[in-house]
Design an enzyme around this catalytic site. Structure first.
Site, PDB file in Angstrom:
ATOM      1  CG  HIS A 332      -0.246  -0.011   2.541  1.00 34.85           C
ATOM      2  ND1 HIS A 332       0.421   1.080   3.075  1.00 34.85           N
ATOM      3  CD2 HIS A 332      -0.116  -1.004   3.469  1.00 34.85           C
ATOM      4  CE1 HIS A 332       0.911   0.770   4.258  1.00 34.85           C
ATOM      5  NE2 HIS A 332       0.609  -0.501   4.515  1.00 34.85           N
ATOM      6  CB  CYS A 350       2.159  -3.378   5.061  1.00 32.84           C
ATOM      7  SG  CYS A 350       0.677  -3.915   5.934  1.00 32.84           S
TER       8      CYS A 350
END
Length: 405
Positions: A332, A350
């Site tokens: 992301h 992430c």
């Protein structure tokens, strides 16, 4: 004319034992006798054949018939010329006649809570023909098992996308269920089912090929589960499931957390390279390594650290979110980490990148694309069931997860 005799069937789960049941006979709607003989002198009163229509028995029978068994029609004293069995929606059950045309057996099983109409046409040994109609109703399911199925119909997915069922209730009869999950492809792709526990704790079964799908492959799933018992505590399936999808271009995302960069390859050629920052190399925030599969493109979502066991460390709206595991690993946009892209792994697990790079990358990747993550600052591969970790097993290891091995 003689009525069809029906054998009573006792439901094994009934709480009251029934010593005997008197069931109404199947209704005879029409019949015709065999050929009659004529007199040789032209006078009336020629003799008529004494042949009798065949006797036909249908199981299951009655108004509380057992579900989950094939419908069976048997002729005695003659042969079955035709058999038609339809459900409450008028859909016919397919079936097969025995070599002697005395027994007809349905290919599908009788589903719970369904009324079936049976029409038979017989020819007796002495020549008489007969047509009969009757019906029976199966007991309703006390518990119904449903599934979540991926991918959806008429979709185009990446080369790593498995077919995946997640069941609402436990499946004890795994082998029986697996027998009814039929996959067909446009190029005879070899594959196998594998059973596991989903991240949610529910039973799950995935189908993957031996190797990544070939681009352009058309895939059809036909899960004929209606009338199948999933076992104790699981309940009955009361509908079929199906999907069909197409495999897109050969795209692989390679994430090198030693080099802190992500590379998108299409058909073996580099499309773009992006500086990234992966999970911080401590006990709780390392990124998963190995092969994950892009599960969904979720856009802008709220990410909260408490949902992944990191207390109140963050609560952010995150753009261009691409889910890789159920446990919370995404790729992301992470503008707050811009000083670390390409330099250090400082995320909470992430794969973060600039908003500009995330926007372009988000448009290029497809659900089902494999992400292959390498690097020392990782915590091992995700367990089966945490996203689509199927490709971290060898083909031999994967086949062992089938209930039909």
């Amino acid at each position: 004319m003689r009525p069809i005799s029906v054998h009573p069937v006792r439901h094994p789960s009934a709480r009251l034992a029934v010593a005997a049941a008197v069931l109404a006979p199947l209704v005879l709607t029409a019949c015709s006798s065999g050929d009659s003989g004529g007199s040789t002198d032209g006078k009336a009163g020629g003799s008529q054949s004494n042949s009798k229509p065949a006797t036909v028995t249908v199981t299951p029978s009655g108004q509380a018939a057992k579900a989950g068994e094939p419908v069976r029609v048997t002729a005695q004293g003659g042969r079955l010329a035709s058999v038609e069995v339809t459900d409450g929606k008028g859909k016919a059950l397919k079936g097969r006649l025995s070599d002697e045309n005395t027994v007809w057996t349905s290919e599908r099983r009788a589903a719970p809570g369904t009324t079936y109409q049976v029409t038979t046409r017989t020819s007796a040994d002495g020549g008489a023909t007969d047509t009969k109609k009757a019906s029976f109703t199966t007991t309703a399911a006390q518990k119904v098992n449903k599934v979540e199925l991926r991918p959806g119909k008429k979709t185009t997915v990446g080369i790593g996308q498995p077919i995946s069922f997640v069941f609402d209730h436990p499946v004890a009869n795994k082998a029986e269920v697996e027998k009814h999950l039929k996959v067909s492809t446009s190029n005879d792709t070899e594959g196998s089912w594998g059973w596991m526990k989903d991240w949610s704790g529910r039973d799950r079964v995935d189908w993957r090929p031996e190797e990544y799908w070939k681009p352009g492959t058309k895939v059809t799933l036909d899960a004929q589960l209606n009338g199948i018992d999933s076992g104790p505590a699981g309940g009955w399936f009361v509908r079929d499931y199906s999907t069909d999808f197409t495999i897109g271009s050969h795209q692989v995302v390679k994430v090198d957390l030693d080099a802190k960069q992500l590379t998108l390859e299409r058909d073996g050629k580099k499309v773009r390279t992006i500086p990234v920052s992966g999970g911080t190399p401590d006990d709780k925030r390392r990124s998963w390594k190995g092969t994950t599969v892009l599960m969904s493109k979720e856009g802008t979502i709220n990410m909260r650290s408490e949902t992944v066991g990191l207390g109140d460390a963050y609560d952010k709206m995150v753009d261009y979110s691409m889910r890789l595991t159920w446990s919370g690993m995404y790729a992301h946009a992470a503008p707050w980490n811009s000083g670390y892209f390409g330099r250090a792994n400082k995320s909470s697990g992430c794969i973060g990148m600039s908003t500009e790079n995330a926007a372009g990358f988000y448009d290029q990747v497809r659900v089902g694309d494999p992400f292959v993550t390498t690097g020392q600052d990782t915590k091992g591969v995700p367990p089966q069931g945490n996203g689509f970790s199927n490709w971290n097993l060898s083909w031999t290891e994967w086949q062992k997860l089938s209930a039909l091995k």
